[in-house]
Scaffold this active site. Structure first.
Site, mmCIF file in Angstrom:
data_model
loop_
_atom_site.group_PDB
_atom_site.id
_atom_site.type_symbol
_atom_site.label_atom_id
_atom_site.label_comp_id
_atom_site.label_asym_id
_atom_site.label_seq_id
_atom_site.Cartn_x
_atom_site.Cartn_y
_atom_site.Cartn_z
ATOM 1 N N ALA A 1 -4.985 7.400 -4.122
ATOM 2 C CA ALA A 1 -3.586 7.043 -4.389
ATOM 3 C C ALA A 1 -3.584 5.566 -4.782
ATOM 4 O O ALA A 1 -3.457 4.680 -3.937
ATOM 5 C CB ALA A 1 -2.737 7.288 -3.152
ATOM 6 N N THR B 1 0.839 -1.203 0.000
ATOM 7 C CA THR B 1 0.000 0.000 0.000
ATOM 8 C C THR B 1 0.875 1.254 0.000
ATOM 9 O O THR B 1 2.066 1.181 -0.311
ATOM 10 C CB THR B 1 -0.986 -0.031 1.194
ATOM 11 O OG1 THR B 1 -1.925 1.040 1.062
ATOM 12 C CG2 THR B 1 -0.286 0.110 2.534
ATOM 13 N N ASN B 2 0.318 2.420 0.339
ATOM 14 C CA ASN B 2 1.070 3.676 0.381
ATOM 15 C C ASN B 2 0.548 4.528 1.537
ATOM 16 O O ASN B 2 -0.318 4.103 2.282
ATOM 17 C CB ASN B 2 0.950 4.407 -0.966
ATOM 18 C CG ASN B 2 -0.496 4.679 -1.327
ATOM 19 O OD1 ASN B 2 -1.186 5.413 -0.633
ATOM 20 N ND2 ASN B 2 -0.973 4.074 -2.403
ATOM 21 N N ARG B 3 1.060 5.721 1.675
ATOM 22 C CA ARG B 3 0.785 6.520 2.873
ATOM 23 C C ARG B 3 -0.533 7.284 2.858
ATOM 24 O O ARG B 3 -0.842 8.001 3.798
ATOM 25 C CB ARG B 3 1.929 7.524 3.064
ATOM 26 C CG ARG B 3 3.252 6.843 3.320
ATOM 27 C CD ARG B 3 4.380 7.834 3.206
ATOM 28 N NE ARG B 3 4.383 8.739 4.317
ATOM 29 C CZ ARG B 3 5.329 8.811 5.235
ATOM 30 N NH1 ARG B 3 6.354 7.987 5.170
ATOM 31 N NH2 ARG B 3 5.270 9.676 6.200
ATOM 32 N N SER B 4 -1.299 7.169 1.798
ATOM 33 C CA SER B 4 -2.564 7.908 1.733
ATOM 34 C C SER B 4 -3.520 7.499 2.861
ATOM 35 O O SER B 4 -3.618 6.324 3.197
ATOM 36 C CB SER B 4 -3.233 7.643 0.380
ATOM 37 O OG SER B 4 -4.558 8.127 0.398
#
Ligand code: CTP
Ligand code: CA
Length: 226
Positions: A100, A33-36
């Site tokens: 994102a 995943t990512n930081r969103s």
């Protein structure tokens, strides 16, 4: 009270907003995943609703509550997000693509938890579809707004994305700037128009930044089709 005092300049408009990260599963317990966190997309959905729009919010995993009066559809992966957006796109007047989306996902999903072993592990990833670009190719009347998360050469990269994805507006975001980008309540963005007009905004709350983006959207929705 805020709702009562807001001008209803999006009354009768149907707006589709995507928000949050995606989770790309590797096995039953792990994902990419990512930081969103979804804050910008949720702010857009909330402010659009306050301004009278009919809002559908397609959200990746997020701990935020659904804004009042907004229809929220939760999804997990980029492929799921694409499917839901595809279903809702034809009935939409504008798409605000703040999610994102993970550009890659694990090439295969392990049905059982992957066991440790060996000093090194290589995970093969495969490309996810570019959702925004694929929806642009289906566009009839929809106003298309993209978001660009950048860490360098923000303007150049954002401009290239606007062209590549056939957007009307792109909201460029320096995700390395202080108090801007992921997981905070403020954002410093630059709105870039298809016409070439560039509008750098000051550091604002995400709600205020969302309102500024919606001001531009109202103008585009009201403009005659060319
Ligand atoms: N986007 C999308 N589908 C993807 C990746 C991105 O629809 N698979 C959308 C995002 O929601 C955003 C815009 O495209 O509105 C730009 O996303 P961004 O990650 O900044 O750009 P990319 O084109 O993925 O390029 P890169 O990550 O290499 O900078
Ligand atoms: Ca990307």
């Amino acid at each position: 009270l805020a709702t009562l005092l807001t001008p209803k300049d999006l009354q009768g408009r149907r707006i589709l907003v995507s928000a949050g990260p995606t989770h790309e599963d590797l096995d039953p317990v792990r994902f990419l995943t990512n930081r969103s966190t979804g804050k910008m997309g949720y702010a857009l959905a909330q402010m659009a609703r306050r301004r009278g729009a009919d809002v559908c919010l397609v959200s990746g995993p997020s701990s935020l509550a659904a804004p009042l009066g907004v229809e929220r559809l939760m999804v997990r992966s980029a492929l799921e997000m694409q499917q839901v957006l595809l279903e809702r796109f034809p009935e939409t007047d504008a798409l605000l693509m703040a999610a994102a989306v993970s550009d890659y996902r694990p090439a295969s999903f392990a049905g059982q938890k992957i066991k440790r072993g060996g000093d090194e592990m290589i995970v093969r990833l495969t490309h996810n579809p570019d959702i925004l670009q694929s929806l642009s190719s289906l566009k009839t009347r929809q106003v298309m707004v993209g978001f660009a998360a950048e860490t360098e050469d923000i303007y150049t990269h954002a401009r290239q994305k606007l062209e590549r994805k056939h957007l009307d507006l792109i909201v460029a975001n320096d995700v390395k700037a202080l108090n801007s980008g992921f997981a905070v309540d403020t954002n410093q963005v630059t709105i870039i128009h298809r016409s070439g007009q560039v509008e750098p905004l000051p550091l604002l709350s995400k709600a205020a930044a969302a309102d500024r983006v919606l001001d531009r959207l109202v103008a585009l929705l009201d403009a005659p089709l060319v």
